[in-house]
Motif scaffolding. Structure first.
Motif, PDB file in Angstrom:
ATOM      1  N   ALA A  21       0.852  -1.187   0.000  1.00 49.31           N
ATOM      2  CA  ALA A  21       0.000   0.000   0.000  1.00 49.31           C
ATOM      3  C   ALA A  21       0.888   1.237   0.000  1.00 49.31           C
ATOM      4  O   ALA A  21       1.873   1.295   0.721  1.00 49.31           O
ATOM      5  CB  ALA A  21      -0.914  -0.008   1.214  1.00 49.31           C
ATOM      6  N   LEU A  22       0.560   2.168  -0.844  1.00 51.91           N
ATOM      7  CA  LEU A  22       1.339   3.391  -0.951  1.00 51.91           C
ATOM      8  C   LEU A  22       0.459   4.587  -0.581  1.00 51.91           C
ATOM      9  O   LEU A  22      -0.041   5.288  -1.456  1.00 51.91           O
ATOM     10  CB  LEU A  22       1.884   3.545  -2.373  1.00 51.91           C
ATOM     11  N   PRO A  23       0.250   4.835   0.718  1.00 58.03           N
ATOM     12  CA  PRO A  23      -0.602   5.961   1.109  1.00 58.03           C
ATOM     13  C   PRO A  23       0.060   7.308   0.848  1.00 58.03           C
ATOM     14  O   PRO A  23      -0.601   8.331   0.819  1.00 58.03           O
ATOM     15  CB  PRO A  23      -0.818   5.738   2.601  1.00 58.03           C
ATOM     16  N   GLY A  41      -4.090  -2.539  -9.221  1.00 54.70           N
ATOM     17  CA  GLY A  41      -4.278  -1.132  -8.905  1.00 54.70           C
ATOM     18  C   GLY A  41      -3.704  -0.222  -9.975  1.00 54.70           C
ATOM     19  O   GLY A  41      -3.409  -0.632 -11.092  1.00 54.70           O
ATOM     20  N   ARG A  42      -3.544   1.040  -9.597  1.00 58.30           N
ATOM     21  CA  ARG A  42      -2.968   2.060 -10.482  1.00 58.30           C
ATOM     22  C   ARG A  42      -1.941   2.840  -9.683  1.00 58.30           C
ATOM     23  O   ARG A  42      -2.234   3.314  -8.594  1.00 58.30           O
ATOM     24  CB  ARG A  42      -4.058   2.988 -10.991  1.00 58.30           C
ATOM     25  N   ALA A  77      -5.009   8.510  -3.493  1.00 56.95           N
ATOM     26  CA  ALA A  77      -4.582   8.284  -2.109  1.00 56.95           C
ATOM     27  C   ALA A  77      -5.440   7.223  -1.430  1.00 56.95           C
ATOM     28  O   ALA A  77      -6.664   7.231  -1.534  1.00 56.95           O
ATOM     29  CB  ALA A  77      -4.648   9.589  -1.329  1.00 56.95           C
ATOM     30  N   GLY A  78      -4.764   6.316  -0.759  1.00 55.88           N
ATOM     31  CA  GLY A  78      -5.452   5.275  -0.005  1.00 55.88           C
ATOM     32  C   GLY A  78      -5.772   4.020  -0.777  1.00 55.88           C
ATOM     33  O   GLY A  78      -6.097   2.997  -0.181  1.00 55.88           O
TER      34      GLY A  78
END
Length: 151
Positions: A21-23, A41-42, A77-78
């Motif tokens: 996850a890249l918040p 994801g993107r 985001a998120g």
């Protein structure tokens, strides 16, 4: 923002994807050449020194050279993004091959353009010579007519 080598994050091979996850934006250094791909994801990715930003979706990948510094984050985001790192240190990657091919094609195109330019120059010189001869004939006729030699 700190920089971490990919290896220290234990990003898996393609056969064992894990969710990263890249918040917020994170940076890594590629310890070897290889591919970073989006398993799900993107993601927004950019390399230091690269003028282009890359938005990759599931299944797309980006080639990194050894020592490249990568900044990545989720496009929104998120949102969870699965990134997969697959080093390929024995391969030069697509860029050197494509660069050589492009250089070869550009050289051939330049040679063809020089040949075309030479041919057009010869044609222009021939047209100029013909125009000069025609102009000379007209000028000679005018001078003879003005002198009264022609009736």
């Amino acid at each position: 923002m700190s920089t971490h080598p990919f290896a220290s994050l234990a990003l898996p091979e393609l056969d064992e994807p894990s969710s990263l996850a890249l918040p917020h934006a994170r940076r890594w250094v590629a310890t070897d050449a290889g591919w970073v791909s989006v398993q799900s994801g993107r993601a927004w990715l950019t390399r230091d020194g690269d003028l282009d930003d890359h938005v990759l979706v599931t299944g797309q990948r980006l080639w990194l050279r050894r020592g490249d510094v990568l900044t990545a984050e989720a496009w929104q985001a998120g949102d969870p993004v699965w990134l997969v790192w697959r080093p390929e240190p024995d391969q030069a990657g697509p860029l050197p091959f494509l660069g050589g091919f492009v250089a070869l094609a550009a050289g051939a195109l330049a040679r063809a353009a020089r040949g075309l330019a030479g041919g057009l120059l010869a044609l222009a010189r021939s047209a100029e010579a013909s125009a000069c001869r025609a102009q000379g004939s007209i000028c000679a006729g005018e001078s003879m007519a003005s002198a009264g030699a022609l009736q």
